[in-house]
Design a protein around this motif. Structure first.
Motif, PDB file in Angstrom:
ATOM      1  N   LYS A  13      45.592  35.482  40.501  1.00  0.00           N
ATOM      2  CA  LYS A  13      44.610  36.475  40.044  1.00  0.00           C
ATOM      3  C   LYS A  13      43.595  35.868  39.076  1.00  0.00           C
ATOM      4  O   LYS A  13      42.384  36.033  39.248  1.00  0.00           O
ATOM      5  CB  LYS A  13      45.331  37.657  39.408  1.00  0.00           C
ATOM      6  CG  LYS A  13      46.106  38.471  40.422  1.00  0.00           C
ATOM      7  CD  LYS A  13      46.853  39.614  39.781  1.00  0.00           C
ATOM      8  CE  LYS A  13      47.614  40.396  40.849  1.00  0.00           C
ATOM      9  NZ  LYS A  13      48.357  41.515  40.305  1.00  0.00           N
ATOM     10  N   VAL A  14      44.076  35.149  38.075  1.00  0.00           N
ATOM     11  CA  VAL A  14      43.175  34.557  37.079  1.00  0.00           C
ATOM     12  C   VAL A  14      42.350  33.434  37.706  1.00  0.00           C
ATOM     13  O   VAL A  14      41.153  33.303  37.441  1.00  0.00           O
ATOM     14  CB  VAL A  14      43.974  34.048  35.856  1.00  0.00           C
ATOM     15  CG1 VAL A  14      43.089  33.274  34.902  1.00  0.00           C
ATOM     16  CG2 VAL A  14      44.638  35.211  35.141  1.00  0.00           C
ATOM     17  N   GLY A  15      42.986  32.630  38.554  1.00  0.00           N
ATOM     18  CA  GLY A  15      42.277  31.532  39.217  1.00  0.00           C
ATOM     19  C   GLY A  15      41.126  32.022  40.071  1.00  0.00           C
ATOM     20  O   GLY A  15      40.037  31.442  40.062  1.00  0.00           O
ATOM     21  N   PHE A  16      41.352  33.098  40.802  1.00  0.00           N
ATOM     22  CA  PHE A  16      40.275  33.667  41.612  1.00  0.00           C
ATOM     23  C   PHE A  16      39.148  34.184  40.736  1.00  0.00           C
ATOM     24  O   PHE A  16      37.973  33.967  41.034  1.00  0.00           O
ATOM     25  CB  PHE A  16      40.798  34.798  42.503  1.00  0.00           C
ATOM     26  CG  PHE A  16      41.143  34.345  43.879  1.00  0.00           C
ATOM     27  CD1 PHE A  16      40.196  34.367  44.882  1.00  0.00           C
ATOM     28  CD2 PHE A  16      42.404  33.874  44.173  1.00  0.00           C
ATOM     29  CE1 PHE A  16      40.503  33.939  46.156  1.00  0.00           C
ATOM     30  CE2 PHE A  16      42.732  33.444  45.436  1.00  0.00           C
ATOM     31  CZ  PHE A  16      41.777  33.472  46.433  1.00  0.00           C
ATOM     32  N   ASN A  17      39.494  34.869  39.673  1.00  0.00           N
ATOM     33  CA  ASN A  17      38.454  35.390  38.779  1.00  0.00           C
ATOM     34  C   ASN A  17      37.627  34.265  38.166  1.00  0.00           C
ATOM     35  O   ASN A  17      36.403  34.374  38.055  1.00  0.00           O
ATOM     36  CB  ASN A  17      39.078  36.252  37.683  1.00  0.00           C
ATOM     37  CG  ASN A  17      39.603  37.561  38.219  1.00  0.00           C
ATOM     38  OD1 ASN A  17      39.191  38.018  39.282  1.00  0.00           O
ATOM     39  ND2 ASN A  17      40.531  38.165  37.500  1.00  0.00           N
ATOM     40  N   ARG A  18      38.280  33.173  37.778  1.00  0.00           N
ATOM     41  CA  ARG A  18      37.556  32.040  37.186  1.00  0.00           C
ATOM     42  C   ARG A  18      36.704  31.313  38.218  1.00  0.00           C
ATOM     43  O   ARG A  18      35.644  30.781  37.893  1.00  0.00           O
ATOM     44  CB  ARG A  18      38.542  31.063  36.552  1.00  0.00           C
ATOM     45  CG  ARG A  18      39.145  31.590  35.262  1.00  0.00           C
ATOM     46  CD  ARG A  18      39.990  30.564  34.547  1.00  0.00           C
ATOM     47  NE  ARG A  18      39.229  29.360  34.294  1.00  0.00           N
ATOM     48  CZ  ARG A  18      39.733  28.136  34.411  1.00  0.00           C
ATOM     49  NH1 ARG A  18      40.981  27.961  34.775  1.00  0.00           N
ATOM     50  NH2 ARG A  18      38.990  27.091  34.161  1.00  0.00           N
ATOM     51  N   ALA A  19      37.159  31.282  39.457  1.00  0.00           N
ATOM     52  CA  ALA A  19      36.430  30.555  40.502  1.00  0.00           C
ATOM     53  C   ALA A  19      35.226  31.335  41.028  1.00  0.00           C
ATOM     54  O   ALA A  19      34.274  30.740  41.530  1.00  0.00           O
ATOM     55  CB  ALA A  19      37.373  30.224  41.657  1.00  0.00           C
ATOM     56  N   MET A  20      35.254  32.638  40.914  1.00  0.00           N
ATOM     57  CA  MET A  20      34.200  33.457  41.511  1.00  0.00           C
ATOM     58  C   MET A  20      32.810  33.137  40.977  1.00  0.00           C
ATOM     59  O   MET A  20      31.846  33.103  41.738  1.00  0.00           O
ATOM     60  CB  MET A  20      34.493  34.950  41.311  1.00  0.00           C
ATOM     61  CG  MET A  20      35.527  35.505  42.256  1.00  0.00           C
ATOM     62  SD  MET A  20      35.192  35.153  43.984  1.00  0.00           S
ATOM     63  CE  MET A  20      36.415  33.925  44.328  1.00  0.00           C
ATOM     64  N   THR A  21      32.690  32.898  39.693  1.00  0.00           N
ATOM     65  CA  THR A  21      31.376  32.587  39.124  1.00  0.00           C
ATOM     66  C   THR A  21      30.784  31.346  39.777  1.00  0.00           C
ATOM     67  O   THR A  21      29.623  31.349  40.196  1.00  0.00           O
ATOM     68  CB  THR A  21      31.495  32.365  37.601  1.00  0.00           C
ATOM     69  OG1 THR A  21      32.089  33.515  37.027  1.00  0.00           O
ATOM     70  CG2 THR A  21      30.145  32.127  36.976  1.00  0.00           C
TER      71      THR A  21
END
Length: 111
Positions: A34-42
């Motif tokens: 979950k956190v990895g996806f959020n950080r990668a989205m930008t």
């Protein structure tokens, strides 16, 4: 088409690197996803929007085959961004919930 595939691969590499970084910090696999996806989205959205702008410029000022290339590029980028944002995350969460990919070792982290 090859450029679009390259962008899709790049998006997935970014996602998995962010996921691995979260695992190295000691977070659980589920939280890391979950956190990895959020950080990668930008990063993913920024790179794809930049490429879309370049494709749009090529489409506007280009002729013939350049317009065709630009259109194919833009469609490929949109599809790639959609799959990176939605499908990859859903597949990982499904595989995690069924214990197929629930161990950190599957993501390149010790555990």
């Amino acid at each position: 088409i090859i450029l679009s595939i390259g962008m899709a691969v790049d998006a997935n590499v970014i996602i998995f690197e962010r996921l691995r970084e979260e695992l190295w910090l000691g977070k659980s696999v589920l939280l890391s996803v979950k956190v990895g996806f959020n950080r990668a989205m930008t990063t993913i959205v920024d790179s794809n929007i930049t490429t879309l702008i370049a494709g749009l410029a090529l489409f506007v000022i280009g002729t013939g085959t350049v317009k065709g290339f630009a259109l194919t590029l833009m469609i490929g980028i949109l599809v790639s961004m959609f799959t990176a944002i939605t499908i990859t995350k859903k597949l990982l969460l499904i595989m995690y919930s069924t214990n197929i990919l629930s161990a950190p070792k599957y993501y390149g982290a010790k555990g």
